[in-house]
Write an enzyme that holds these catalytic residues in place. Structure first.
Site, PDB file in Angstrom:
ATOM      1  N   TYR A 216     -15.977  18.508  10.890  1.00  0.00           N
ATOM      2  CA  TYR A 216     -14.800  18.577  10.024  1.00  0.00           C
ATOM      3  C   TYR A 216     -15.198  19.145   8.661  1.00  0.00           C
ATOM      4  O   TYR A 216     -14.548  20.061   8.134  1.00  0.00           O
ATOM      5  CB  TYR A 216     -14.187  17.191   9.863  1.00  0.00           C
ATOM      6  CG  TYR A 216     -12.984  17.127   8.959  1.00  0.00           C
ATOM      7  CD1 TYR A 216     -11.745  17.570   9.395  1.00  0.00           C
ATOM      8  CD2 TYR A 216     -13.085  16.617   7.663  1.00  0.00           C
ATOM      9  CE1 TYR A 216     -10.625  17.508   8.564  1.00  0.00           C
ATOM     10  CE2 TYR A 216     -11.975  16.552   6.832  1.00  0.00           C
ATOM     11  CZ  TYR A 216     -10.754  16.996   7.285  1.00  0.00           C
ATOM     12  OH  TYR A 216      -9.654  16.938   6.456  1.00  0.00           O
TER      13      TYR A 216
ATOM     14  N   THR B  66     -10.559   5.169   9.220  1.00  0.00           N
ATOM     15  CA  THR B  66     -11.668   5.622   8.378  1.00  0.00           C
ATOM     16  C   THR B  66     -11.701   4.818   7.079  1.00  0.00           C
ATOM     17  O   THR B  66     -10.748   4.120   6.731  1.00  0.00           O
ATOM     18  CB  THR B  66     -11.542   7.116   8.049  1.00  0.00           C
ATOM     19  OG1 THR B  66     -10.349   7.353   7.289  1.00  0.00           O
ATOM     20  CG2 THR B  66     -11.509   7.947   9.325  1.00  0.00           C
TER      21      THR B  66
ATOM     22  N   ALA C 241      -6.749   7.708  10.310  1.00  0.00           N
ATOM     23  CA  ALA C 241      -6.681   6.356  10.880  1.00  0.00           C
ATOM     24  C   ALA C 241      -8.077   5.829  11.182  1.00  0.00           C
ATOM     25  O   ALA C 241      -8.911   6.540  11.750  1.00  0.00           O
ATOM     26  CB  ALA C 241      -5.846   6.368  12.149  1.00  0.00           C
TER      27      ALA C 241
ATOM     28  N   ASP D  71       1.157  27.736  17.202  1.00  0.00           N
ATOM     29  CA  ASP D  71      -0.219  27.355  17.502  1.00  0.00           C
ATOM     30  C   ASP D  71      -1.101  28.172  16.566  1.00  0.00           C
ATOM     31  O   ASP D  71      -1.311  29.363  16.783  1.00  0.00           O
ATOM     32  CB  ASP D  71      -0.550  27.649  18.971  1.00  0.00           C
ATOM     33  CG  ASP D  71      -1.988  27.301  19.332  1.00  0.00           C
ATOM     34  OD1 ASP D  71      -2.751  26.876  18.444  1.00  0.00           O
ATOM     35  OD2 ASP D  71      -2.345  27.456  20.524  1.00  0.00           O
TER      36      ASP D  71
END
Length: 273
Positions: free
Chosen positions: A153, A194, A192, A61
């Protein structure tokens, strides 16, 4: 390339799928011992098994400092000192900035930016002690371009570039290379639904090849395709009004064009409030 990587230890975050998987497979085929870390540890181990005996998978992680430290310790215990780290872990939410769930904003900053910071803080001092090492981070063309619909982002990827610029200056003369790989839209689950803008859709293997080339010939800022960086530097010389017009043609407006249905499965993994 094969001779350069023979017996070298490469660690890859987010390596179970997409760009991370393709990069791990390519570097393993070139002779490296590859350690794949992923939030889905079972997927990491499956990918390693599919790559072959030169790969091994671990739970990781990247948002958790202790988890990252444990991953590096496990890799060094099983494979030896890490020569190269490829930061591939990343997530993206797409849509208008005011519509973004708080959980999505936090997840992007935690994975995309804090994960990279963890990697550098934990590994760079070890490399510094040996006088050699290379940390490559898969960022995005969003590190330098204005990307409507990808505000947080883009912030995380701008942050990666800014952070590594500063650390690179601190590490000057240490023998450690830092590289930021900045691709346009890549055909993975992250992208996906975009739009691509003026650039053609990349495949994960295109970015993996860019990573391999950068290992062979280290550079700090690498755009994929290469002309994106050249074009942006030219456009940056234009007056703001003209610059906005040109960039609007180059960069897709994801707010207007995103296919929410195509992204629901992917974004549902990290948008639960």
């Amino acid at each position: 390339m094969t001779g350069m990587l023979q017996y070298r230890v490469v660690a890859s975050t987010g390596g179970a799928n997409g760009i991370g998987r393709e990069t791990a497979a390519l570097l393993a085929a070139a002779g490296a011992r590859v350690a794949i870390g992923d939030y889905d540890g079972e997927a990491a181990r499956r990918t390693a098994q599919e790559i072959g005996a030169s790969a091994v998978g671990f739970d990781l992680d990247v948002t958790d400092y202790d988890s990252f430290a444990a991953f590096l310790a496990s890799v060094e215990s099983e494979c030896g000192p890490i020569d190269i780290l490829v930061n591939s872990a990343g997530v993206m939410w797409v849509g208008g900035f005011a519509d973004e769930p708080e959980s999505a904003a936090r997840r992007q900053l935690d994975v995309n930016l804090l994960g990279v910071i963890h990697s550098v803080k934990l590994l760079a001092p070890r490399m510094q002690a040996r006088g050699a090492g290379h940390i490559l981070t898969i960022a995005s063309a969003a590190s330098i371009l204005p990307t409507p619909g990808e505000a947080t982002y883009a912030a995380s990827k701008h942050g990666v570039l800014g952070y590594l610029k500063a650390v690179r200056t601190e590490l000057r003369g240490s023998g450690i290379h830092l590289s930021v790989i900045m691709p346009t839209v890549v055909d993975t689950a992250l992208a996906a639904g975009t739009s691509m803008g003026s650039a053609a859709m990349l495949q994960p293997g295109d970015v993996a090849q860019a990573v391999a080339r950068t290992i062979a010939r280290p550079r700090f800022e690498v755009t994929v395709p290469g002309y994106v960086g050249i074009a942006y530097r030219f456009v940056s010389l234009l007056p703001q009004r003209l610059r906005d017009v040109v960039l609007a043609r180059m960069v897709p407006d994801q707010v207007a064009s995103v296919d929410r249905g195509a992204r629901s499965g992917y974004e549902g993994q990290f948008t639960q409030e």
